[in-house]
Design a protein around this motif. Sequence first.
Motif, PDB file in Angstrom:
ATOM      1  N   MET A 136       0.834  -1.201   0.000  1.00  0.00           N
ATOM      2  CA  MET A 136       0.000   0.000   0.000  1.00  0.00           C
ATOM      3  C   MET A 136       0.868   1.251   0.000  1.00  0.00           C
ATOM      4  N   THR A 137       0.575   2.177  -0.877  1.00  0.00           N
ATOM      5  CA  THR A 137       1.352   3.406  -0.970  1.00  0.00           C
ATOM      6  C   THR A 137       1.044   4.335   0.202  1.00  0.00           C
ATOM      7  N   LEU A 138       1.962   5.265   0.466  1.00  0.00           N
ATOM      8  CA  LEU A 138       1.725   6.253   1.512  1.00  0.00           C
ATOM      9  C   LEU A 138       0.492   7.080   1.191  1.00  0.00           C
ATOM     10  N   GLY A 139       0.316   7.418  -0.079  1.00  0.00           N
ATOM     11  CA  GLY A 139      -0.863   8.197  -0.469  1.00  0.00           C
ATOM     12  C   GLY A 139      -2.155   7.489  -0.114  1.00  0.00           C
ATOM     13  N   MET A 140      -2.199   6.166  -0.319  1.00  0.00           N
ATOM     14  CA  MET A 140      -3.393   5.396   0.023  1.00  0.00           C
ATOM     15  C   MET A 140      -3.579   5.337   1.534  1.00  0.00           C
ATOM     16  N   VAL A 141      -2.483   5.150   2.273  1.00  0.00           N
ATOM     17  CA  VAL A 141      -2.568   5.122   3.739  1.00  0.00           C
ATOM     18  C   VAL A 141      -3.159   6.433   4.262  1.00  0.00           C
ATOM     19  N   ILE A 142      -2.653   7.553   3.765  1.00  0.00           N
ATOM     20  CA  ILE A 142      -3.136   8.861   4.214  1.00  0.00           C
ATOM     21  C   ILE A 142      -4.586   9.071   3.795  1.00  0.00           C
ATOM     22  N   TYR A 143      -4.935   8.658   2.590  1.00  0.00           N
ATOM     23  CA  TYR A 143      -6.325   8.757   2.126  1.00  0.00           C
ATOM     24  C   TYR A 143      -7.261   8.022   3.083  1.00  0.00           C
ATOM     25  N   LEU A 144      -6.894   6.805   3.469  1.00  0.00           N
ATOM     26  CA  LEU A 144      -7.756   5.993   4.336  1.00  0.00           C
ATOM     27  C   LEU A 144      -7.826   6.553   5.756  1.00  0.00           C
ATOM     28  N   ILE A 145      -6.714   7.089   6.255  1.00  0.00           N
ATOM     29  CA  ILE A 145      -6.727   7.713   7.576  1.00  0.00           C
ATOM     30  C   ILE A 145      -7.731   8.865   7.599  1.00  0.00           C
ATOM     31  N   ARG A 146      -7.728   9.660   6.537  1.00  0.00           N
ATOM     32  CA  ARG A 146      -8.674  10.780   6.459  1.00  0.00           C
ATOM     33  C   ARG A 146     -10.097  10.277   6.234  1.00  0.00           C
ATOM     34  N   GLN A 147     -10.239   9.322   5.334  1.00  0.00           N
ATOM     35  CA  GLN A 147     -11.558   8.801   4.987  1.00  0.00           C
ATOM     36  C   GLN A 147     -12.248   8.156   6.193  1.00  0.00           C
ATOM     37  N   GLU A 148     -11.461   7.459   7.003  1.00  0.00           N
ATOM     38  CA  GLU A 148     -12.004   6.774   8.174  1.00  0.00           C
ATOM     39  C   GLU A 148     -12.010   7.651   9.419  1.00  0.00           C
ATOM     40  N   LYS A 149     -11.569   8.914   9.249  1.00  0.00           N
ATOM     41  CA  LYS A 149     -11.551   9.887  10.360  1.00  0.00           C
ATOM     42  C   LYS A 149     -10.762   9.357  11.568  1.00  0.00           C
ATOM     43  N   LEU A 150      -9.561   8.859  11.277  1.00  0.00           N
ATOM     44  CA  LEU A 150      -8.730   8.257  12.319  1.00  0.00           C
ATOM     45  C   LEU A 150      -7.549   9.127  12.736  1.00  0.00           C
ATOM     46  N   LEU A 151      -7.438  10.305  12.134  1.00  0.00           N
ATOM     47  CA  LEU A 151      -6.250  11.125  12.349  1.00  0.00           C
ATOM     48  C   LEU A 151      -5.993  11.414  13.824  1.00  0.00           C
ATOM     49  N   ALA A 152      -7.028  11.812  14.533  1.00  0.00           N
ATOM     50  CA  ALA A 152      -6.851  12.153  15.949  1.00  0.00           C
ATOM     51  C   ALA A 152      -6.542  10.920  16.801  1.00  0.00           C
ATOM     52  N   HIS A 153      -6.898   9.737  16.303  1.00  0.00           N
ATOM     53  CA  HIS A 153      -6.620   8.500  17.035  1.00  0.00           C
ATOM     54  C   HIS A 153      -5.193   8.005  16.802  1.00  0.00           C
ATOM     55  N   ILE A 154      -4.567   8.494  15.736  1.00  0.00           N
ATOM     56  CA  ILE A 154      -3.233   8.034  15.363  1.00  0.00           C
ATOM     57  C   ILE A 154      -2.147   9.002  15.821  1.00  0.00           C
ATOM     58  N   LEU A 155      -2.383  10.304  15.651  1.00  0.00           N
ATOM     59  CA  LEU A 155      -1.375  11.313  15.995  1.00  0.00           C
ATOM     60  C   LEU A 155      -1.837  12.182  17.161  1.00  0.00           C
ATOM     61  N   ASP A 156      -0.995  12.330  18.159  1.00  0.00           N
ATOM     62  CA  ASP A 156      -1.257  13.246  19.263  1.00  0.00           C
ATOM     63  C   ASP A 156      -0.550  14.567  18.956  1.00  0.00           C
ATOM     64  N   ALA A 157      -1.322  15.511  18.442  1.00  0.00           N
ATOM     65  CA  ALA A 157      -0.734  16.789  18.008  1.00  0.00           C
ATOM     66  C   ALA A 157      -0.773  17.852  19.087  1.00  0.00           C
ATOM     67  N   THR A 158      -1.101  17.469  20.310  1.00  0.00           N
ATOM     68  CA  THR A 158      -1.274  18.470  21.365  1.00  0.00           C
ATOM     69  C   THR A 158      -0.004  19.261  21.657  1.00  0.00           C
ATOM     70  N   LYS A 159       1.161  18.632  21.497  1.00  0.00           N
ATOM     71  CA  LYS A 159       2.418  19.307  21.824  1.00  0.00           C
ATOM     72  C   LYS A 159       3.131  19.874  20.595  1.00  0.00           C
TER      73      LYS A 159
END
Length: 217
Positions: free
Chosen positions: A93-116
Amino acid sequence: MLDLETLLSLKRLGSYNGDLQAHLDNLKLIGKYTPKIALVEIALRNSLDHLLSAKDTEWINNSTDPRVIQMRTETLKACKATTLNHDSHLSKMTLGMVIYLIRQEKLLAHILDATKIELQSYDPSNKKRHFINGRKSHLNHYHKAEAVLSLFHILRNRCYHWENITKVRVGKNGQTYPRLTTKILDNFIGIHPSKIEKFLEDLLRAFGEDLLRYANH
């Protein structure tokens, strides 16, 4: 036999004002960043798989998403196979597909802790407050995660296409601005070349301190 400048591409060397040493230094810099870039990409892919596999261990083969179906078809054709198991599809799976699915499945906040993550630490042009719907406000953690994910994708592609990652843009006021930029809610956010390593370390830390320690081991 071709001369060195032709082998390296005169057009590409123009990005370095014809400076062969600058071209080589840029390649070495990309080599320095490559392990951390690779670790971020690996962590993104495996985080996505972990979250989706909790619902369906065969989520790739069972997906009805048109882009995933197309990916499966193209992968099978490239492998000259009629079926592939889940891990085989995931590994290709390409990085582009991985990022597409992370956004599509609304998983970004579950994967990356951007608080800091402090975007302004990557360049002075990144303001603490941005215009959102016509009003100045702080980006929330989700939008910060979206920004760093987009910046990482651009950085990774530029590095793996051996582009000049040290270039900056000079404004009419003589101030330098990043060329590595993304746009979030009509706001441009960039990374100065001198801050690329800090950006990668912050991104690794957003997955967890263990990954950052592993990267620096």
